[in-house]
Design an enzyme around this catalytic site. Structure first.
Site, short mmCIF file in Angstrom:
data_model
loop_
_atom_site.label_atom_id
_atom_site.label_comp_id
_atom_site.label_asym_id
_atom_site.label_seq_id
_atom_site.Cartn_x
_atom_site.Cartn_y
_atom_site.Cartn_z
N ASN A 154 0.81 -1.22 0.00
CA ASN A 154 0.00 0.00 0.00
C ASN A 154 0.84 1.27 0.00
O ASN A 154 0.31 2.38 0.13
CB ASN A 154 -0.96 0.02 1.20
CG ASN A 154 -0.20 -0.04 2.53
OD1 ASN A 154 1.03 -0.01 2.56
ND2 ASN A 154 -0.94 -0.15 3.62
N ASP A 200 10.63 -5.27 15.16
CA ASP A 200 9.69 -4.16 15.37
C ASP A 200 10.07 -3.38 16.63
O ASP A 200 9.39 -3.43 17.66
CB ASP A 200 8.27 -4.72 15.47
CG ASP A 200 7.23 -3.61 15.61
OD1 ASP A 200 7.56 -2.45 15.32
OD2 ASP A 200 6.10 -3.93 16.04
N HIS A 213 30.78 -15.01 -35.81
CA HIS A 213 30.28 -15.53 -37.08
C HIS A 213 29.03 -14.75 -37.46
O HIS A 213 28.18 -14.46 -36.61
CB HIS A 213 29.95 -17.02 -36.93
CG HIS A 213 29.35 -17.64 -38.16
ND1 HIS A 213 28.04 -18.10 -38.20
CD2 HIS A 213 29.86 -17.89 -39.39
CE1 HIS A 213 27.80 -18.61 -39.40
NE2 HIS A 213 28.87 -18.49 -40.13
N ASN A 214 28.90 -14.42 -38.76
CA ASN A 214 27.72 -13.66 -39.22
C ASN A 214 27.44 -12.48 -38.27
O ASN A 214 26.32 -12.32 -37.78
CB ASN A 214 26.48 -14.57 -39.29
CG ASN A 214 26.56 -15.57 -40.43
OD1 ASN A 214 27.44 -15.49 -41.29
ND2 ASN A 214 25.65 -16.52 -40.45
N GLU A 266 32.91 -10.84 -38.95
CA GLU A 266 32.69 -11.30 -40.32
C GLU A 266 31.82 -10.31 -41.07
O GLU A 266 30.82 -9.81 -40.54
CB GLU A 266 32.03 -12.68 -40.31
CG GLU A 266 31.84 -13.26 -41.70
CD GLU A 266 31.21 -14.64 -41.67
OE1 GLU A 266 31.25 -15.32 -42.71
OE2 GLU A 266 30.66 -15.04 -40.62
N ASP A 312 29.88 -10.27 -44.73
CA ASP A 312 29.46 -10.86 -46.00
C ASP A 312 28.93 -9.72 -46.88
O ASP A 312 27.90 -9.13 -46.56
CB ASP A 312 28.35 -11.88 -45.79
CG ASP A 312 28.87 -13.19 -45.23
OD1 ASP A 312 30.08 -13.29 -45.02
OD2 ASP A 312 28.06 -14.10 -44.99
N HIS A 353 23.19 -11.97 -45.23
CA HIS A 353 23.47 -13.40 -45.41
C HIS A 353 22.92 -13.82 -46.76
O HIS A 353 21.70 -13.91 -46.93
CB HIS A 353 22.83 -14.20 -44.28
CG HIS A 353 23.42 -15.55 -44.10
ND1 HIS A 353 22.68 -16.68 -43.88
CD2 HIS A 353 24.71 -15.96 -44.14
CE1 HIS A 353 23.48 -17.72 -43.76
NE2 HIS A 353 24.72 -17.30 -43.92
N GLU A 378 33.99 -11.69 -46.66
CA GLU A 378 33.46 -12.64 -47.63
C GLU A 378 32.93 -11.82 -48.80
O GLU A 378 31.84 -11.25 -48.75
CB GLU A 378 32.35 -13.50 -47.01
CG GLU A 378 32.80 -14.36 -45.84
CD GLU A 378 33.69 -15.52 -46.28
OE1 GLU A 378 33.88 -15.69 -47.50
OE2 GLU A 378 34.20 -16.23 -45.41
N LYS A 416 41.12 -9.65 -43.71
CA LYS A 416 41.32 -11.04 -44.12
C LYS A 416 40.41 -11.31 -45.31
O LYS A 416 39.21 -11.04 -45.26
CB LYS A 416 40.97 -11.98 -42.97
CG LYS A 416 40.90 -13.45 -43.34
CD LYS A 416 40.38 -14.28 -42.18
CE LYS A 416 39.99 -15.68 -42.60
NZ LYS A 416 38.82 -15.73 -43.50
N LYS A 428 40.45 -12.71 -49.91
CA LYS A 428 41.20 -13.15 -51.07
C LYS A 428 42.20 -12.08 -51.49
O LYS A 428 41.95 -10.89 -51.32
CB LYS A 428 40.25 -13.44 -52.23
CG LYS A 428 39.26 -14.57 -51.94
CD LYS A 428 38.23 -14.65 -53.04
CE LYS A 428 37.13 -15.62 -52.65
NZ LYS A 428 36.02 -15.60 -53.61
N ARG A 449 40.53 -20.52 -39.07
CA ARG A 449 39.21 -20.04 -38.67
C ARG A 449 38.20 -21.17 -38.85
O ARG A 449 38.16 -21.81 -39.89
CB ARG A 449 38.79 -18.83 -39.51
CG ARG A 449 37.40 -18.29 -39.15
CD ARG A 449 37.07 -17.03 -39.97
NE ARG A 449 35.73 -16.56 -39.68
CZ ARG A 449 34.64 -16.93 -40.34
NH1 ARG A 449 34.75 -17.80 -41.35
NH2 ARG A 449 33.46 -16.46 -40.02
N ASN A 491 11.84 -25.99 -1.83
CA ASN A 491 11.18 -24.72 -1.44
C ASN A 491 12.10 -23.72 -0.74
O ASN A 491 11.74 -23.16 0.29
CB ASN A 491 9.98 -25.01 -0.53
CG ASN A 491 8.79 -25.54 -1.30
OD1 ASN A 491 8.67 -25.29 -2.50
ND2 ASN A 491 7.93 -26.26 -0.64
N ASP A 529 16.33 -25.13 -11.23
CA ASP A 529 15.14 -25.37 -10.41
C ASP A 529 14.62 -26.76 -10.74
O ASP A 529 14.15 -27.00 -11.86
CB ASP A 529 14.09 -24.29 -10.73
CG ASP A 529 12.81 -24.48 -9.93
OD1 ASP A 529 12.80 -25.29 -8.99
OD2 ASP A 529 11.81 -23.80 -10.26
N ASP A 585 12.50 -29.92 -11.35
CA ASP A 585 11.09 -30.15 -11.73
C ASP A 585 10.95 -31.59 -12.16
O ASP A 585 11.48 -32.00 -13.19
CB ASP A 585 10.70 -29.20 -12.88
CG ASP A 585 9.20 -29.18 -13.13
OD1 ASP A 585 8.55 -30.21 -12.87
OD2 ASP A 585 8.69 -28.16 -13.60
#
Length: 762
Positions: A149, A183, A305-306, A335, A337, A350, A384, A433, A435, A550, A677, A706, A708
């Site tokens: 409250n 208290d 990667h990507n 990378e 592309d 991609h 690439e 990096k 060709k 790589r 618990n 946890d 289960d």
């Protein structure tokens, strides 16, 4: 610090306006832009939002989750809407981990400045908090949540509800007894300070008290000599204990009189155990502590990667944000592309998929800005290239003009005659990096020897064959349905001249040794690399002592999932590229490994992976040393969060799983039983044991779940670290979320012991 925040909340004009609230436009995309009313709460730690002023408010974000605030000019999304909204009115809230950014547009430049300055002030204050200040703030947050409250007091009914929220089930009579004791004002309710007293009663840790009394003669304090005995005997701080003891007392003892008398109280002892000095991760390994003067091939390199993807690799979003996030977490190989785009401007995405496109120029601009913010050691751009001659010239122009002196222009073979330069020599440099032509004239004599399988490669609809990146390492092909015609490469000399690390096709290890040079590098699919490890593991290790390798994930991982990088590191592969946008065990291992050495993105390989004549085989290692026995006593847990919202009415039943990753013989898992618990202060007191042959390559992952019985155990938190960065003795492990962000103050308390395996009688 919590009081500093409170002071600022009542005096700082920006924070005062933020507490009144402002109507701003929340932007998710070009088509999703909606007005929302944002308001900083009175705690100074949370921002809530509503559809309109006075409306039903919901939590939006916590200041502790915010990494930084960016201007609108730096937002890829807001820049795309520059014709609709002035960029000066926009800003971006950037979060830790993988949470999406929050783009907002204020009604005026002044209002945008108010929120940007105010948020950054709060982020700076929160970042500088120490352990005790974090705990104070955490308690304040819980008090506000429990005070239903909002009258500044908590009844026993509210306390019972709070205990449930805090993941704890307690006997009613015992809880009421603690409530009455706290208290002090005898009002039947708890004010904030009384609540703190109640919390301390709740969190009395018997296991810590017992440990303290084992080393304290009077049970009230640890003298300097007693603390030295503890540091030497239990914490294995044999070389540093006398000097460290006094330093730890000055840092952790809360009372001035204790500091003057060089003694540690129970509270000071607990503070030490919860501090960075008592952490399982050795503080010595946190800054750059390794030799950075060896050839690049002698290091593991944090690789992406990507990098442009922030989703999956079929129809996910391509974003400059992918590069920013990777670079800020210490990634040193990204990378790109790149394909022909409209209006003569190359684009990054991609290929042959439904992923969105981003301008290559924007990627290079982001790289120039963020390349060296986290690490100043060299960054490798893995290019690439699928562009036409004309757009390759544009690539070269953007790289040269935008990167400027950051781009390494001198050829590597001109720097050192026989080996790659070191990270130290290449500080602040970006290496391309890709060709590369041998001369100005295309030279395909060597590549023509390589036979490519015939295949039907019409533009692929949402699919990528696994071998495609390997084909990308070869020269371009003219692809015709049902047959193929090989053409000479049309590589632009201007772009070729910028390449420092030449990409070459892999034939065999003997071929590489005979024909390739140290600055040439080959790429391997994950399956190809695994097969080579099995077939010629020692040759692969020797190959990686002098040439960079790589490894990239399978193209069949359309969900952008990851492989375990450990098995590739075992063979000395330097650039093990990961889909960094995808959380999970594999990224936990990668993040944990590169947390060492200043998060600089380079980790020195063990000596047996750097010796060109090494006999090491990752599948069949012969260690010159005895095996090591790791004994882990999992003692207790503290303030474990409730993470599954569908189980809101339940309390977690936590268990701890310990996983060792390394060479195949060392990889193992064990777990404790579950505690029913109690996620607040569970006690296990169970011992797990592991035998490890090659600790230099071992990683440890602590996972709390946890239990289960009906379904899979739910993930609560984890922490992963290298064996070589682990401290022995009584240690706290501060847990991280699935996204790698802090779950403070959630932790587990353990005792770590390492010994050599005893000799067996013949």
């Amino acid at each position: 610090m919590a009081s500093v925040i409170q002071d600022r909340l009542t005096t700082d004009q920006d924070l005062l306006q933020m507490q009144e609230g402002m109507l701003m436009r929340k932007v998710r995309s070009k088509s999703w832009k909606k007005l929302r009313y944002f308001r900083l709460q009175k705690d100074g730690m949370t921002v809530w939002h509503a559809r309109q002023a006075g409306g039903n408010e919901k939590p939006s974000f916590s200041i502790s989750d915010v990494e930084m605030v960016r201007k609108g000019h730096d937002s890829e999304l807001l820049r795309s809407l520059a014709e609709e909204f002035p960029l000066e009115q926009g800003f971006t809230v950037v979060f830790h981990g993988r949470r999406s950014n929050l783009d907002l547009v204020a009604n005026s430049v002044e209002e945008a400045q108010t929120w940007m300055q105010g948020l950054q002030l709060l982020v700076d204050l929160v970042t500088s908090m120490d352990q005790q200040e974090w705990l104070d703030q955490w308690l304040k947050d819980w008090f506000q949540r429990g005070d239903k409250n909002q009258d500044g007091r908590m009844s026993f009914t509210e306390i019972q509800r709070l205990l449930h929220l805090m993941n704890m089930e307690m006997d009613h009579e015992y809880a009421f007894h603690l409530f009455q004791a706290a208290d002090i004002s005898q009002t039947g309710t708890l004010e904030r300070e009384e609540f703190v007293h109640f919390y301390k009663s709740l969190t009395k840790r018997k296991e810590i008290r017992k440990l303290f009394e084992n080393f304290s003669a009077d049970g009230k304090k640890l003298t300097l000599l007693e603390f030295v005995d503890f540091l030497q005997g239990e914490q294995k701080e044999k070389d540093y204990a006398p000097g460290c003891a006094l330093e730890f007392i000055n840092r952790c003892e809360p009372s001035d009189s204790g500091k003057l008398r060089h003694v540690l109280s129970m509270d000071g002892f607990l503070s030490y155990l919860c501090s960075k000095d008592g952490d399982i991760f050795n503080p010595v390994c946190l800054p750059v502590y390794q030799d950075m003067t060896q050839p690049l091939s002698h290091y593991f390199i944090n690789s992406s990667h990507n990098t442009y993807l922030v989703g999956d690799q079929l129809c996910g979003q391509s974003s400059v944000e992918g590069y920013i996030r990777a670079l800020k977490r210490g990634c040193r190989c990204v990378e790109v592309d790149v394909w022909d785009g409209p209006n003569g401007e190359p684009i990054v995405y991609h290929g042959h998929t439904l992923t969105s496109r981003i301008p290559f120029k924007d990627v290079v601009t982001a790289v120039a800005q963020y390349a060296f913010q986290t690490s100043d050691y060299p960054l490798i751009l893995s290019l690439e290239n699928h562009c036409s001659w004309e757009q390759q010239q544009t690539l070269a122009q953007h790289l040269t003009e935008i990167l400027g002196e950051q781009l390494l222009s001198a050829p590597l073979e001109g720097l050192l005659p026989t080996q790659l330069p070191s990270p130290e020599q290449l500080r602040g440099k970006i290496l391309l990096k890709g060709k590369k032509l041998e001369t100005c004239e295309p030279d395909v004599e060597e590549e023509d020897k390589e036979e490519e399988p015939e295949c039907d490669l019409e533009p692929l609809q949402g699919t990528q064959v696994e071998s495609e990146p390997e084909l990308q390492e070869q020269e371009p092909f003219l692809r015709i349905k049902g047959k193929k015609k090989k053409l000479k490469p049309i590589l632009c000399p201007a772009l070729s001249a910028l390449v420092s690390l030449k990409s070459v096709p892999f034939h065999s290890f003997s071929h590489s040794k005979e024909h390739y040079r140290f600055y040439e590098t080959s790429s391997f699919s994950e399956s190809k690399a695994r097969n080579l490890i099995k077939e010629a593991g020692n040759e692969f290790v020797q190959h990686n002592t002098w040439q960079l390798s790589r490894v990239y994930p399978s193209g069949l991982r359309t969900d952008s999932s990851n492989y375990n990088p450990q098995e590739l590191w075992n063979a000395g592969c330097q650039m093990v590229a990961m889909n960094m946008q995808t959380a999970g065990l594999e990224m936990d291992i990668c993040d944990g490994f590169f947390r060492q050495n200043g998060v600089c993105g380079y980790v020195l390989k063990p000596d047996f992976l750097r010796d060109a004549q090494t006999f090491f085989h990752p599948e069949r290692p012969i260690s010159p040393y005895k095996a090591q026995i790791l004994t882990i006593q999992v003692i207790s847990g503290q303030q474990l969060p409730k993470v599954n919202n569908t189980k809101e009415k339940s309390i977690v039943d936590p268990l701890v799983k310990v996983e060792v990753f390394g060479i195949p013989a060392d990889t193992a898992r064990q777990e404790t039983s579950y505690v029913e618990n109690n996620g607040f202060n569970p006690y296990w007191g169970q011992t797990l044991s592991f035998r490890v042959l090659v600790p230099e390559l071992a990683m440890l992952r602590f996972v709390v779940k946890d239990y289960d019985w009906k379904s899979r155990n739910d993930f609560i938190g984890q922490f992963t670290l290298p064996w070589t960065c682990m401290q022995q003795g009584y240690r706290h492990i501060h847990l991280l979320s699935r996204d790698g962000t802090s779950l403070h103050p959630a932790s587990i308390f353990v005792h770590i012991s390492i010994r050599e395996e005893p000799e067996t009688e013949s």
